[in-house]
Motif scaffolding. Sequence first.
Motif, short mmCIF file in Angstrom:
data_model
loop_
_atom_site.label_atom_id
_atom_site.label_comp_id
_atom_site.label_asym_id
_atom_site.label_seq_id
_atom_site.Cartn_x
_atom_site.Cartn_y
_atom_site.Cartn_z
N SER A 124 -83.32 -10.16 55.31
CA SER A 124 -83.02 -11.42 54.63
C SER A 124 -83.58 -11.39 53.22
N LYS A 174 -82.69 -7.57 61.20
CA LYS A 174 -82.15 -8.55 60.25
C LYS A 174 -82.90 -8.42 58.93
N PRO A 187 -76.05 -13.17 70.50
CA PRO A 187 -77.48 -12.90 70.68
C PRO A 187 -78.14 -12.59 69.33
N ASP A 188 -79.46 -12.73 69.28
CA ASP A 188 -80.17 -12.40 68.05
C ASP A 188 -79.91 -10.96 67.68
N PRO A 189 -79.79 -10.68 66.38
CA PRO A 189 -79.61 -9.28 65.97
C PRO A 189 -80.89 -8.48 66.23
N THR A 216 -86.81 -8.37 59.79
CA THR A 216 -87.13 -8.87 61.13
C THR A 216 -86.55 -7.91 62.15
N SER A 267 -86.25 -7.30 66.35
CA SER A 267 -86.43 -7.94 67.65
C SER A 267 -87.21 -9.25 67.51
N GLY A 268 -86.89 -10.00 66.48
CA GLY A 268 -87.53 -11.30 66.29
C GLY A 268 -88.89 -11.27 65.64
N GLU A 314 -77.38 -7.39 58.97
CA GLU A 314 -77.73 -7.55 60.38
C GLU A 314 -77.20 -6.38 61.19
#
Lengths: 300, 235
Positions: free
Chosen positions: B9, B7, B2-4, B63, B65-66, B27
């Motif tokens: 970057s 994140k 699942p997406d972290p 980032t 929750s997206g 992450e």
Amino acid sequence: MKTFRAPISGSNSLDWVNAIVQGTLLGGLYALFAAGLSLIFGVMRLVNIAHGDLIVLAAYLGLTVTTILGLHPLLALLLVVPAMALFGYILQRGILNQTLGKDILPPLLVTFGLSVILQNGLLEIYSADPQKMNAGALETASIPVGELSFGVLPVLTFAIAVAVIAALQWMFYHTALGRAFRATSDNQETAQLMGLNRRHIFGLAMALALGVTAIAGIMLGIRTSFDPSIGGGRLVFGFEAVIIGGLGNMWGTLVGGVILGVAQTVGAKIDPGWQLLAGHIAFLIILAVRPNGLFPRISE
Amino acid sequence: MPDPLLKLSGLEAFYSDFQALFGVDLEVAQGEVLAIIGANGAGKTTLMRAISGLTKSAANMVTYSGEAIGALRADQVATRGIALVPEGRQLFPSLSVEENLIIGSQLGRKGPWSLNAIYKLFPILKERRNQQSTSLSGGQQQMVAIGRALMANPDLILFDEISLGLAPIIIKDIYAALPGIIGEGMSALIVEQDITKALSVSRRFYCLQEGRVSLSGASATAAREDISRAYFGVE
Ligand SMILES: Nc1ncnc2c1ncn2[C@@H]1O[C@H](COP(=O)(O)OP(=O)(O)OP(=O)(O)O)[C@@H](O)[C@H]1O
Ligand SMILES: [Mg+2]
């Protein structure tokens, strides 16, 4: 020595008591001048040079409202207080927030500029002629107490000052807004971590401060005549009351106002020319003896 | 996978001209506990500040929750469910102990933490609730700082050197309480100079050195000599 008048101790001491009572009541007005200054300094360490001119602006707004709508000045409060509060929020978010930072000079310069703009703007619109609000019978009504007589207007002003300060004090220590003010004043970064946007909090503080300033302006404009140039003097009285009382202490501000008022009326009793001087001297003496004022709250 | 939840970057952070972080990638999965270790001045606090919005970065560098949150203000980040227990505790001296806790909850996020839950976790705070926070001992102040962050009912909680300046016995107590605190699906980033402590409570770790990630991996299997090399930068 025919011209020598033997002191009639009874009425003479009564005169002094009267001077002290009138000075105390005058102190209520000074506390109203000071409360807004104290609030914004406490929350955001902003020294507002334009404070006195904002008081005068409120008096003129009151004058306009009373003449156009034919309202009693006290009813004009219902319009002028929210108008000044809104102006305060916009002023803070639009201009003053941008000046706040480590350097203390920019807010001083900007509020000084604001002071000049307000004075000239008022001069342009209302001219330099002294004006006054008409409060009818309220201005001359008095309550006899023994051999003394209290003006209803000064008593009312003092009562309003006490109520305003009690309300501010309660707000500061018993509401979420007051908690947010204190937290932001303590540590702006950490307050942001709690989800408080300091720009908004400062806007609310200025709104509240100018709401109180509106009350001060109306009470001033009922009591005496005013013109666009008198803001500076009101600023100084407000400052002196705040400093005498101790920074960050609202009840101290009331005491500061009363000390200043009593010094002035007692000074004027000794010699009419000494009124203002006596106030400044009392201020300087207290500053010399207690550099942090009588009841300091903020330790710095 | 699942997406972290969080994140980073290529995260960079600056104090005016001085660059403190150089392209940090990291992450955190939902419910994961991560340790951040590193020597003095490595950039651990700067990393916490950048995540919580006290130090701004480019939007895409953080980032959550997206959502790209790198450019948001700290109060906006707090609204999204990230809470920081800051280095040096940073309690509000004008607020009582209880007010310090309540102000943590003022965003009104729902969750398991309330004043009662904090008082159950740290009963001493209930006794002291009307005192000025500055009158408490260091350990009690740290409890208030932790409680204040929990009161926000965050999804991600950041601890910056919660053992700093505390007696070993207090540190032991606080670390013993941590698993209970972090449970319930909350994710955590724990900054700590004490490597053993940090590794014992975390699943994975990142080691920072002069603003860069010098090592990362599973906490349970980390080799001591690798860590000390990554920590001090000795070859
Ligand atoms: N406010 C600041 N202004 C300028 N430089 C800073 C500031 N805060 C930190 N730095 C610098 O940024 C670098 C990283 O500091 P940071 O506080 O993030 O390190 P740290 O890993 O948390 O250290 P410590 O273990 O001592 O807390 C250091 O070189 C430090 O000197
Ligand atoms: Mg640090």
